[in-house]
Design a protein around this motif. Structure first.
Motif, PDB file in Angstrom:
ATOM      1  N   LYS A 127       0.843  -1.187   0.000  1.00 15.10           N
ATOM      2  CA  LYS A 127       0.000   0.000   0.000  1.00 15.10           C
ATOM      3  C   LYS A 127       0.883   1.243   0.000  1.00 15.10           C
ATOM      4  O   LYS A 127       1.901   1.301   0.695  1.00 15.10           O
ATOM      5  CB  LYS A 127      -0.925  -0.003   1.219  1.00 15.10           C
ATOM      6  CG  LYS A 127      -1.979  -1.112   1.173  1.00 15.10           C
ATOM      7  CD  LYS A 127      -2.914  -1.033   2.350  1.00 15.10           C
ATOM      8  CE  LYS A 127      -4.002  -2.112   2.256  1.00 15.10           C
ATOM      9  NZ  LYS A 127      -4.953  -2.048   3.390  1.00 15.10           N
ATOM     10  N   THR A 128       0.477   2.230  -0.773  1.00 12.23           N
ATOM     11  CA  THR A 128       1.259   3.451  -0.922  1.00 12.23           C
ATOM     12  C   THR A 128       0.387   4.653  -0.617  1.00 12.23           C
ATOM     13  O   THR A 128      -0.662   4.844  -1.253  1.00 12.23           O
ATOM     14  CB  THR A 128       1.821   3.579  -2.351  1.00 12.23           C
ATOM     15  OG1 THR A 128       2.694   2.491  -2.610  1.00 12.23           O
ATOM     16  CG2 THR A 128       2.587   4.891  -2.504  1.00 12.23           C
ATOM     17  N   LEU A 129       0.812   5.452   0.355  1.00 15.59           N
ATOM     18  CA  LEU A 129       0.132   6.693   0.678  1.00 15.59           C
ATOM     19  C   LEU A 129       0.887   7.847   0.045  1.00 15.59           C
ATOM     20  O   LEU A 129       2.072   8.054   0.324  1.00 15.59           O
ATOM     21  CB  LEU A 129       0.058   6.911   2.189  1.00 15.59           C
ATOM     22  CG  LEU A 129      -0.451   8.297   2.629  1.00 15.59           C
ATOM     23  CD1 LEU A 129      -1.917   8.466   2.269  1.00 15.59           C
ATOM     24  CD2 LEU A 129      -0.223   8.528   4.119  1.00 15.59           C
ATOM     25  N   LEU A 130       0.210   8.605  -0.805  1.00 17.18           N
ATOM     26  CA  LEU A 130       0.745   9.867  -1.304  1.00 17.18           C
ATOM     27  C   LEU A 130       0.170  10.962  -0.432  1.00 17.18           C
ATOM     28  O   LEU A 130      -1.037  11.206  -0.429  1.00 17.18           O
ATOM     29  CB  LEU A 130       0.361  10.094  -2.765  1.00 17.18           C
ATOM     30  CG  LEU A 130       0.695  11.491  -3.317  1.00 17.18           C
ATOM     31  CD1 LEU A 130       2.189  11.777  -3.249  1.00 17.18           C
ATOM     32  CD2 LEU A 130       0.159  11.669  -4.732  1.00 17.18           C
ATOM     33  N   ILE A 170       5.268   5.461   2.061  1.00 16.29           N
ATOM     34  CA  ILE A 170       4.724   6.814   2.178  1.00 16.29           C
ATOM     35  C   ILE A 170       5.552   7.766   1.324  1.00 16.29           C
ATOM     36  O   ILE A 170       6.772   7.861   1.477  1.00 16.29           O
ATOM     37  CB  ILE A 170       4.701   7.283   3.645  1.00 16.29           C
ATOM     38  CG1 ILE A 170       3.793   6.365   4.467  1.00 16.29           C
ATOM     39  CG2 ILE A 170       4.220   8.738   3.726  1.00 16.29           C
ATOM     40  CD1 ILE A 170       3.788   6.650   5.937  1.00 16.29           C
ATOM     41  N   ILE A 171       4.863   8.440   0.408  1.00 14.30           N
ATOM     42  CA  ILE A 171       5.460   9.487  -0.408  1.00 14.30           C
ATOM     43  C   ILE A 171       4.893  10.808   0.082  1.00 14.30           C
ATOM     44  O   ILE A 171       3.667  10.978   0.153  1.00 14.30           O
ATOM     45  CB  ILE A 171       5.116   9.300  -1.898  1.00 14.30           C
ATOM     46  CG1 ILE A 171       5.539   7.915  -2.394  1.00 14.30           C
ATOM     47  CG2 ILE A 171       5.767  10.389  -2.741  1.00 14.30           C
ATOM     48  CD1 ILE A 171       5.011   7.587  -3.786  1.00 14.30           C
ATOM     49  N   PRO A 208       2.854  10.677 -11.772  1.00 12.32           N
ATOM     50  CA  PRO A 208       3.294   9.294 -11.544  1.00 12.32           C
ATOM     51  C   PRO A 208       2.970   8.790 -10.138  1.00 12.32           C
ATOM     52  O   PRO A 208       2.532   7.644  -9.971  1.00 12.32           O
ATOM     53  CB  PRO A 208       4.804   9.366 -11.790  1.00 12.32           C
ATOM     54  CG  PRO A 208       4.988  10.529 -12.698  1.00 12.32           C
ATOM     55  CD  PRO A 208       3.963  11.524 -12.259  1.00 12.32           C
ATOM     56  N   ALA A 209       3.180   9.637  -9.128  1.00 12.90           N
ATOM     57  CA  ALA A 209       2.889   9.223  -7.755  1.00 12.90           C
ATOM     58  C   ALA A 209       1.387   9.045  -7.555  1.00 12.90           C
ATOM     59  O   ALA A 209       0.942   8.126  -6.850  1.00 12.90           O
ATOM     60  CB  ALA A 209       3.449  10.247  -6.776  1.00 12.90           C
ATOM     61  N   ILE A 210       0.595   9.924  -8.165  1.00 16.19           N
ATOM     62  CA  ILE A 210      -0.857   9.797  -8.056  1.00 16.19           C
ATOM     63  C   ILE A 210      -1.323   8.478  -8.663  1.00 16.19           C
ATOM     64  O   ILE A 210      -2.186   7.783  -8.101  1.00 16.19           O
ATOM     65  CB  ILE A 210      -1.546  10.990  -8.753  1.00 16.19           C
ATOM     66  CG1 ILE A 210      -1.337  12.273  -7.949  1.00 16.19           C
ATOM     67  CG2 ILE A 210      -3.039  10.727  -8.957  1.00 16.19           C
ATOM     68  CD1 ILE A 210      -1.792  13.530  -8.657  1.00 16.19           C
ATOM     69  N   SER A 211      -0.743   8.086  -9.792  1.00 15.18           N
ATOM     70  CA  SER A 211      -1.193   6.877 -10.485  1.00 15.18           C
ATOM     71  C   SER A 211      -0.874   5.609  -9.710  1.00 15.18           C
ATOM     72  O   SER A 211      -1.594   4.613  -9.828  1.00 15.18           O
ATOM     73  CB  SER A 211      -0.575   6.812 -11.879  1.00 15.18           C
ATOM     74  OG  SER A 211       0.827   6.614 -11.794  1.00 15.18           O
ATOM     75  N   GLU A 212       0.204   5.624  -8.925  1.00 13.34           N
ATOM     76  CA  GLU A 212       0.574   4.414  -8.202  1.00 13.34           C
ATOM     77  C   GLU A 212       0.112   4.398  -6.749  1.00 13.34           C
ATOM     78  O   GLU A 212       0.247   3.376  -6.066  1.00 13.34           O
ATOM     79  CB  GLU A 212       2.098   4.214  -8.249  1.00 13.34           C
ATOM     80  CG  GLU A 212       2.921   5.300  -7.599  1.00 13.34           C
ATOM     81  CD  GLU A 212       4.419   5.059  -7.771  1.00 13.34           C
ATOM     82  OE1 GLU A 212       4.859   3.936  -7.493  1.00 13.34           O
ATOM     83  OE2 GLU A 212       5.120   5.997  -8.189  1.00 13.34           O
ATOM     84  N   ARG A 234      -8.439  12.333 -11.717  1.00 12.54           N
ATOM     85  CA  ARG A 234      -9.618  11.689 -12.314  1.00 12.54           C
ATOM     86  C   ARG A 234      -9.268  10.315 -12.882  1.00 12.54           C
ATOM     87  O   ARG A 234     -10.098   9.400 -12.888  1.00 12.54           O
ATOM     88  CB  ARG A 234     -10.200  12.567 -13.427  1.00 12.54           C
ATOM     89  CG  ARG A 234     -10.877  13.827 -12.950  1.00 12.54           C
ATOM     90  CD  ARG A 234     -11.620  14.502 -14.087  1.00 12.54           C
ATOM     91  NE  ARG A 234     -12.041  15.857 -13.719  1.00 12.54           N
ATOM     92  CZ  ARG A 234     -11.352  16.953 -13.996  1.00 12.54           C
ATOM     93  NH1 ARG A 234     -10.209  16.864 -14.673  1.00 12.54           N
ATOM     94  NH2 ARG A 234     -11.793  18.126 -13.616  1.00 12.54           N
ATOM     95  N   ALA A 235      -8.042  10.172 -13.376  1.00 10.79           N
ATOM     96  CA  ALA A 235      -7.622   8.909 -13.985  1.00 10.79           C
ATOM     97  C   ALA A 235      -7.136   7.891 -12.959  1.00 10.79           C
ATOM     98  O   ALA A 235      -6.925   6.726 -13.309  1.00 10.79           O
ATOM     99  CB  ALA A 235      -6.504   9.172 -15.003  1.00 10.79           C
ATOM    100  N   ALA A 236      -6.986   8.319 -11.713  1.00  7.34           N
ATOM    101  CA  ALA A 236      -6.420   7.446 -10.680  1.00  7.34           C
ATOM    102  C   ALA A 236      -7.476   6.492 -10.133  1.00  7.34           C
ATOM    103  O   ALA A 236      -8.683   6.721 -10.256  1.00  7.34           O
ATOM    104  CB  ALA A 236      -5.825   8.289  -9.559  1.00  7.34           C
TER     105      ALA A 236
END
Length: 278
Positions: free
Chosen positions: A2-5, A25-26, A55-59, A85-87
């Motif tokens: 899991k990745t938190l931006l 965590i980013i 890129p960070a939003i997408s992942e 919107r694409a995420a």
């Protein structure tokens, strides 16, 4: 994994990050110096503005934004609405403010209350909330009262003799300890409810002069002087806070998320801060 931006990885977001286990965590920050501090704390830093967040939003599986809107609107929406919107994140959190409710002359508000912001900041927050809601993401809005915690409390001014008890009849503020903010955010991540709105505050809306007086009592120092608001020398920002008086209900975080506040009133919160200092 899991990745938190965390966009605008500041005071509240850092408290949340300390509670999350098994997360990458980013965190965004504005300077190289602060980026180094984030890296030392185990957070992957991104300098923003200045870096493309797409890129960070997408992942990201989870996205938290703590960025305040300005006169030109919400800077995250202004620059990255298409990427958002694409995420396809599992959870998105937007940190807002109880200022969206405006002045209620000391009356109670809850999450269903009409939004009647009286200040420019409050109006900008309402617009930002609507903008985030329009993205179609699994959004959770957190309307936060006055934040205090380590490094943010009345003790420094009381010790320095610069604290004042500004008196305005029927003036009350709600507030919340930063660790209780982190607790609520972590509970929401564990139990997502897209579309939910939560008020984050403690159980005791109180006159600000009472908090200053209690801090002085804990320190064993003289009571700071009481000054009628009409005679107080205050910045426009400080005075704007006194333009609104309301009591904020926190029932939803308790009933829906099962939260038990660690600091249900400022008394427990200030005592814990003083104990930690010593």
């Amino acid at each position: 994994m899991k990745t938190l931006l965390s966009i605008g990885h500041g005071y509240s977001a850092r408290a949340l990050a300390a509670r999350l286990e098994g997360f990458r965590i980013i965190g965004t920050t504005r300077s190289e110096e602060k980026a180094d501090a984030l890296h030392a704390a185990g957070v992957e830093p991104l300098i923003w503005p200045g870096t493309d967040l797409a890129p960070a939003i997408s992942e990201a599986t989870h996205i938290l934004t703590s960025v305040s809107p300005g006169d030109a609107g919400d800077p995250v929406l202004n620059t990255h609405a298409d990427a958002l919107r694409a995420a396809t994140p599992e959870w998105v959190g937007y940190l807002s403010t109880t200022g969206v409710y405006g002045d209620r002359d000391g009356g109670w508000v809850d999450e269903g209350s009409e939004l009647k912001p009286a200040t420019r900041r409050g109006k900008a927050r309402v617009t930002a909330e609507l903008g985030w809601q329009a993205l179609g993401l699994p959004l959770h809005i957190f309307r936060i009262a006055g934040i205090y915690g380590p490094g943010r409390g009345p003790f420094v001014k009381v010790r320095a003799g610069t604290a004042r008890r500004i008196i305005k009849p029927n003036q009350v503020f709600s507030r919340i300890h930063v660790e209780d903010i982190a607790q609520v955010l972590a509970a929401s991540i564990a139990r997502p409810n897209p579309g939910a709105i939560y008020n984050l505050c403690d159980d005791d809306p109180a006159p600000p002069q009472d908090v200053i007086a209690h801090a002085a009592e804990l320190l064993g120092l003289p009571l700071p002087p009481a000054i009628p608001i009409e005679e107080a020398d205050m910045s426009p920002m400080a005075r704007s806070f006194y333009a609104e008086s309301k009591r904020v209900s926190n029932d939803r975080i308790k009933h829906e998320l099962g939260v038990h506040l660690e600091y249900p009133t400022y008394r427990e919160g200030l005592a814990a801060l003083l104990e930690a200092e010593q």
